[in-house]
Design a protein around this motif. Structure first.
Motif, PDB file in Angstrom:
ATOM      1  N   MET A   1     -27.776  -4.066  10.300  1.00  0.00           N
ATOM      2  CA  MET A   1     -27.783  -2.637  10.137  1.00  0.00           C
ATOM      3  C   MET A   1     -26.414  -2.046  10.497  1.00  0.00           C
ATOM      4  O   MET A   1     -25.910  -1.171   9.808  1.00  0.00           O
ATOM      5  N   ALA A   2     -25.812  -2.519  11.628  1.00  0.00           N
ATOM      6  CA  ALA A   2     -24.488  -2.010  12.004  1.00  0.00           C
ATOM      7  C   ALA A   2     -23.457  -2.383  10.953  1.00  0.00           C
ATOM      8  O   ALA A   2     -22.568  -1.595  10.631  1.00  0.00           O
ATOM      9  N   ASN A   3     -23.591  -3.599  10.404  1.00  0.00           N
ATOM     10  CA  ASN A   3     -22.671  -4.017   9.345  1.00  0.00           C
ATOM     11  C   ASN A   3     -22.810  -3.112   8.129  1.00  0.00           C
ATOM     12  O   ASN A   3     -21.820  -2.625   7.586  1.00  0.00           O
ATOM     13  N   ALA A   4     -24.030  -2.872   7.712  1.00  0.00           N
ATOM     14  CA  ALA A   4     -24.274  -2.077   6.511  1.00  0.00           C
ATOM     15  C   ALA A   4     -23.783  -0.646   6.678  1.00  0.00           C
ATOM     16  O   ALA A   4     -23.288  -0.034   5.731  1.00  0.00           O
ATOM     17  N   ALA A   5     -23.895  -0.110   7.895  1.00  0.00           N
ATOM     18  CA  ALA A   5     -23.501   1.271   8.138  1.00  0.00           C
ATOM     19  C   ALA A   5     -22.059   1.384   8.640  1.00  0.00           C
ATOM     20  O   ALA A   5     -21.601   2.485   8.926  1.00  0.00           O
ATOM     21  N   ASP A   6     -21.377   0.256   8.761  1.00  0.00           N
ATOM     22  CA  ASP A   6     -19.990   0.230   9.240  1.00  0.00           C
ATOM     23  C   ASP A   6     -19.868   0.891  10.611  1.00  0.00           C
ATOM     24  O   ASP A   6     -19.059   1.779  10.839  1.00  0.00           O
ATOM     25  N   LEU A   7     -20.728   0.446  11.547  1.00  0.00           N
ATOM     26  CA  LEU A   7     -20.761   1.012  12.890  1.00  0.00           C
ATOM     27  C   LEU A   7     -20.322  -0.004  13.940  1.00  0.00           C
ATOM     28  O   LEU A   7     -20.498  -1.215  13.763  1.00  0.00           O
ATOM     29  N   TYR A  26     -28.737 -13.211  25.632  1.00  0.00           N
ATOM     30  CA  TYR A  26     -28.169 -13.418  24.305  1.00  0.00           C
ATOM     31  C   TYR A  26     -27.323 -12.200  23.978  1.00  0.00           C
ATOM     32  O   TYR A  26     -27.797 -11.068  24.022  1.00  0.00           O
ATOM     33  N   SER A  27     -26.068 -12.434  23.677  1.00  0.00           N
ATOM     34  CA  SER A  27     -25.171 -11.333  23.377  1.00  0.00           C
ATOM     35  C   SER A  27     -25.244 -10.964  21.906  1.00  0.00           C
ATOM     36  O   SER A  27     -25.207 -11.837  21.032  1.00  0.00           O
ATOM     37  N   LEU A  28     -25.293  -9.686  21.641  1.00  0.00           N
ATOM     38  CA  LEU A  28     -25.297  -9.195  20.265  1.00  0.00           C
ATOM     39  C   LEU A  28     -24.052  -9.651  19.516  1.00  0.00           C
ATOM     40  O   LEU A  28     -24.085  -9.887  18.309  1.00  0.00           O
ATOM     41  N   ALA A  29     -22.948  -9.820  20.243  1.00  0.00           N
ATOM     42  CA  ALA A  29     -21.700 -10.254  19.611  1.00  0.00           C
ATOM     43  C   ALA A  29     -21.810 -11.645  19.005  1.00  0.00           C
ATOM     44  O   ALA A  29     -20.990 -12.030  18.161  1.00  0.00           O
ATOM     45  N   ALA A  30     -22.828 -12.416  19.376  1.00  0.00           N
ATOM     46  CA  ALA A  30     -23.023 -13.764  18.838  1.00  0.00           C
ATOM     47  C   ALA A  30     -23.682 -13.751  17.457  1.00  0.00           C
ATOM     48  O   ALA A  30     -23.691 -14.770  16.763  1.00  0.00           O
ATOM     49  N   GLU A  31     -24.221 -12.607  17.061  1.00  0.00           N
ATOM     50  CA  GLU A  31     -24.836 -12.509  15.733  1.00  0.00           C
ATOM     51  C   GLU A  31     -23.748 -12.572  14.653  1.00  0.00           C
ATOM     52  O   GLU A  31     -22.627 -12.094  14.868  1.00  0.00           O
ATOM     53  N   PRO A  32     -24.056 -13.130  13.492  1.00  0.00           N
ATOM     54  CA  PRO A  32     -23.051 -13.225  12.415  1.00  0.00           C
ATOM     55  C   PRO A  32     -22.439 -11.860  12.091  1.00  0.00           C
ATOM     56  O   PRO A  32     -23.154 -10.878  11.879  1.00  0.00           O
ATOM     57  N   GLY A  33     -21.125 -11.807  12.105  1.00  0.00           N
ATOM     58  CA  GLY A  33     -20.395 -10.598  11.760  1.00  0.00           C
ATOM     59  C   GLY A  33     -20.330  -9.549  12.851  1.00  0.00           C
ATOM     60  O   GLY A  33     -19.668  -8.521  12.688  1.00  0.00           O
ATOM     61  N   MET A  34     -20.990  -9.780  13.995  1.00  0.00           N
ATOM     62  CA  MET A  34     -21.060  -8.734  15.014  1.00  0.00           C
ATOM     63  C   MET A  34     -19.941  -8.811  16.053  1.00  0.00           C
ATOM     64  O   MET A  34     -19.706  -7.822  16.760  1.00  0.00           O
ATOM     65  N   ALA A  35     -19.235  -9.910  16.164  1.00  0.00           N
ATOM     66  CA  ALA A  35     -18.137  -9.980  17.138  1.00  0.00           C
ATOM     67  C   ALA A  35     -17.102  -8.899  16.845  1.00  0.00           C
ATOM     68  O   ALA A  35     -16.513  -8.320  17.761  1.00  0.00           O
ATOM     69  N   ALA A  36     -16.885  -8.616  15.579  1.00  0.00           N
ATOM     70  CA  ALA A  36     -15.894  -7.612  15.190  1.00  0.00           C
ATOM     71  C   ALA A  36     -16.416  -6.182  15.329  1.00  0.00           C
ATOM     72  O   ALA A  36     -15.667  -5.229  15.157  1.00  0.00           O
ATOM     73  N   ARG A  37     -17.713  -6.033  15.655  1.00  0.00           N
ATOM     74  CA  ARG A  37     -18.308  -4.695  15.733  1.00  0.00           C
ATOM     75  C   ARG A  37     -18.904  -4.404  17.099  1.00  0.00           C
ATOM     76  O   ARG A  37     -19.459  -3.333  17.317  1.00  0.00           O
ATOM     77  N   THR A  38     -18.824  -5.360  18.018  1.00  0.00           N
ATOM     78  CA  THR A  38     -19.498  -5.198  19.299  1.00  0.00           C
ATOM     79  C   THR A  38     -18.507  -4.920  20.416  1.00  0.00           C
ATOM     80  O   THR A  38     -17.512  -5.624  20.563  1.00  0.00           O
ATOM     81  N   ILE A  39     -18.803  -3.897  21.189  1.00  0.00           N
ATOM     82  CA  ILE A  39     -18.050  -3.569  22.401  1.00  0.00           C
ATOM     83  C   ILE A  39     -18.956  -3.967  23.566  1.00  0.00           C
ATOM     84  O   ILE A  39     -19.963  -3.305  23.837  1.00  0.00           O
TER      85      ILE A  39
END
Length: 197
Positions: A1-7, A26-39
């Motif tokens: 969802m964050a990827n799709a909404a560019d958040l 489990y860190s959200l940053a470990a999800e595919p594509g989320m390392a670049a979107r997770t603070i």
């Protein structure tokens, strides 16, 4: 969802080590594509019992880190040197104290079973941290009024659920990071006053 909404997503992982019954962090940053979107924000206050020392860290994509550094340099000078030394010692020292603390908190979860026995209180189980978030489903009082009533009638301090947003309304938050004898007394007092709220 964050990827799709560019958040970007802010992930507060301060309780990463305070887990029960085999629950795993489990860190959200470990999800595919989320390392670049997770603070990811974390710190020493919970796992290392350094509450109030205000030492923590942020992990994020470099552009976010640069912006955070600009904000930080204009709002905080730096952590005290003894606090930074304590952080290094906490990270590099023995880690068994964390397991001992988690085991201590796990014993304090006896309150879950105790609250289940009290008419007028419902409480979901907890997999981590050291808080309970019960509801009082039979009352017409809002969470601030329940908190006031518990303080006035039972000498129990708690935080109204509304302080955590609209979804928290109807709940109060109890901390179990206190002496077992205090928690046992709280259960006795809750049993006395909760059915009449």
């Amino acid at each position: 969802m964050a990827n799709a909404a560019d958040l970007y997503v802010i992930s507060d992982e301060i309780y990463e080590y305070l887990l029960f019954d085999g629950a795993l962090h489990y860190s959200l940053a470990a999800e595919p594509g989320m390392a670049a979107r997770t603070i990811t924000v974390n710190g020493f206050s919970k796992a290392f019992a350094m509450t109030g020392w205000r030492l923590g860290w942020l992990a994020a994509p470099q552009p976010i880190v640069k912006l955070a550094m600009k904000l930080q340099t204009h709002s905080v000078t730096s952590a005290a040197s003894f606090v930074m030394a304590a952080g290094i010692a906490a990270l590099n020292g023995p880690q068994d104290c964390i397991q001992e603390m988690v085991a201590s908190y796990a014993r304090r979860r006896f309150m879950l079973d105790a609250l289940e026995e009290i008419p007028g209180i419902a409480c979901a189980p907890i997999e981590g941290a050291f808080y309970l978030f019960p509801t009082f489903p039979n009352t017409a009082l809002n969470s601030a009024q329940v908190a006031d009533a518990l303080l006035e009638k039972a000498d129990i301090a708690c935080t109204p659920g509304i302080e955590f947003g609209a979804a928290g309304e109807g709940h109060v938050r109890f901390s179990i990071a206190t002496a077992m004898s205090d928690l046992e007394r709280a259960v006795e007092r809750l049993a006395r006053v909760a059915p009449g709220l």
